[in-house]
Design a protein around this motif. Structure first.
Motif, PDB file in Angstrom:
ATOM      1  N   UNK A  21      23.757  44.671  -8.510  1.00 39.53           N
ATOM      2  CA  UNK A  21      22.977  44.390  -7.300  1.00 39.53           C
ATOM      3  C   UNK A  21      21.482  44.474  -7.594  1.00 39.53           C
ATOM      4  N   UNK A  22      21.069  45.537  -8.263  1.00 37.41           N
ATOM      5  CA  UNK A  22      19.643  45.738  -8.518  1.00 37.41           C
ATOM      6  C   UNK A  22      19.081  44.638  -9.408  1.00 37.41           C
ATOM      7  N   UNK A  23      19.844  44.215 -10.423  1.00 39.54           N
ATOM      8  CA  UNK A  23      19.367  43.128 -11.287  1.00 39.54           C
ATOM      9  C   UNK A  23      19.264  41.819 -10.508  1.00 39.54           C
ATOM     10  N   UNK A  24      20.249  41.578  -9.644  1.00 39.47           N
ATOM     11  CA  UNK A  24      20.225  40.357  -8.851  1.00 39.47           C
ATOM     12  C   UNK A  24      19.037  40.342  -7.907  1.00 39.47           C
ATOM     13  N   UNK A  25      18.798  41.441  -7.212  1.00 42.35           N
ATOM     14  CA  UNK A  25      17.669  41.504  -6.291  1.00 42.35           C
ATOM     15  C   UNK A  25      16.351  41.296  -7.027  1.00 42.35           C
ATOM     16  N   UNK A  30      12.893  40.800  -5.009  1.00 39.52           N
ATOM     17  CA  UNK A  30      13.006  41.766  -3.924  1.00 39.52           C
ATOM     18  C   UNK A  30      13.007  43.178  -4.488  1.00 39.52           C
ATOM     19  N   UNK A  31      12.459  44.108  -3.737  1.00 44.67           N
ATOM     20  CA  UNK A  31      12.528  45.528  -4.074  1.00 44.67           C
ATOM     21  C   UNK A  31      13.763  46.101  -3.407  1.00 44.67           C
ATOM     22  N   UNK A  32      14.572  46.843  -4.157  1.00 41.64           N
ATOM     23  CA  UNK A  32      15.846  47.332  -3.627  1.00 41.64           C
ATOM     24  C   UNK A  32      15.917  48.848  -3.632  1.00 41.64           C
ATOM     25  N   UNK A  33      16.303  49.399  -2.479  1.00 41.68           N
ATOM     26  CA  UNK A  33      16.703  50.793  -2.405  1.00 41.68           C
ATOM     27  C   UNK A  33      18.214  50.849  -2.589  1.00 41.68           C
ATOM     28  N   UNK A  34      18.740  52.035  -2.924  1.00 45.22           N
ATOM     29  CA  UNK A  34      20.190  52.103  -3.151  1.00 45.22           C
ATOM     30  C   UNK A  34      20.759  53.435  -2.715  1.00 45.22           C
ATOM     31  N   UNK A  35      22.004  53.360  -2.250  1.00 44.74           N
ATOM     32  CA  UNK A  35      22.787  54.538  -1.894  1.00 44.74           C
ATOM     33  C   UNK A  35      24.045  54.505  -2.758  1.00 44.74           C
ATOM     34  N   UNK A  36      24.260  55.548  -3.544  1.00 45.27           N
ATOM     35  CA  UNK A  36      25.413  55.619  -4.451  1.00 45.27           C
ATOM     36  C   UNK A  36      26.598  56.243  -3.717  1.00 45.27           C
TER      37      UNK A  36
END
Length: 270
Positions: A21-25, A30-36
């Motif tokens: 997801x982060x690589x795609x964004x 786009x800047x991406x936040x994430x919840x694991x």
């Protein structure tokens, strides 16, 4: 700042999950936040998959750290129904933000398949809050209640059944399972079916393809595309990501999201 959020599991092979997801964004600028939500470990020599859930309290704390300044949200593997309930509550407070729901109910690497309680939760709670959901064939069977999906017409029927849960759009991924040399995806928006076609690739570098497809749709929507345009762009993006994938075992490899830049610019009009 143009921000999106991914709520997903971590993939130890880095092909799928929040890493994809982060690589795609990033490719979509786009800047991406994430919840694991969970940690997925894979032994490459045996393909044995282990899923370790993150404690609900830790997930809740992660969700509380996310602000409302988001252009779109992508949801991947949740790991448990307890996590799903936390995410559903989080979404209800952000009902104006587009949501791309990748219903990770079955893992092709492990034979993992969710139980009926989790399937019902998706159908009755999560899908209602999604702008679009992106099941593969097995997940579409589980969500639609169909015993099998064997052809394009079955995919269309399943898409209608899933749409009836309240989700705004459904795109079913045909992948490699259907016969023939064409990989079909079917998008249904409540009015018409849009059939997307692309030649199949046989290199086996498709670990993370489903996660990448969903996050590419999310990226497209965040960049102002319509749902249909975002899906069409995402299909091209995934095709290139598989084509230029990175092998790590014989006939097995990760998708490479940077491959799209060799032929296409995801930021130009389709």
């Amino acid at each position: 700042m143009r921000k999106v959020l991914t709520i997903a599991g971590s993939d130890s092979l880095s092909g799928g999950g929040l890493q994809a997801d982060l690589r795609t964004f990033s490719e979509y600028r786009l800047v991406a936040e994430n919840v694991v939500t969970c940690i997925v470990s894979v032994k490459p020599e045996t393909d044995k998959v282990s899923i370790q859930e993150v404690f609900p309290l830790n997930i809740e704390k992660q969700l509380m750290s996310i602000d409302n300044d988001l252009l779109a949200i992508k949801i991947g593997m949740l790991g448990s129904i307890e996590t799903g309930k936390l995410v559903a509550s989080f979404l209800k407070e952000r009902e104006n933000i587009p949501v791309v729901l990748d219903p990770v109910l079955a893992l092709k690497e492990s034979g993992f398949e969710s139980n009926q309680k989790i399937i019902d939760f998706f159908n009755q709670d999560l899908l209602l809050q999604a702008t679009i959901t992106t099941p593969n064939l097995k997940e579409a069977e589980l969500l639609s209640g169909m015993n099998s999906i064997n052809n394009l017409e079955d995919m269309k029927v399943a898409a209608v059944k899933i749409y009836q849960t309240g989700v705004k759009n459904v795109v079913i991924k045909g992948g490699q399972r259907l016969e023939g040399n064409i990989a079909y995806d079917v998008l249904y928006n409540g009015r018409e079916h849009v059939v997307l076609e692309q030649e199949k690739l046989s290199n086996g570098f498709n670990n993370g393809a489903g996660c990448t497809f969903a996050s590419a749709i999310c990226g497209g929507i965040a960049n102002g595309m319509s749902v249909e345009m975002a899906v069409k762009k995402a299909k091209i993006f995934v095709y290139e990501s598989i084509k230029y994938g990175i092998p790590f075992l014989p006939e097995l490899g990760n998708v490479y999201q940077g491959g799209i830049n060799r032929r296409n610019d995801v930021h130009n009009e389709y």
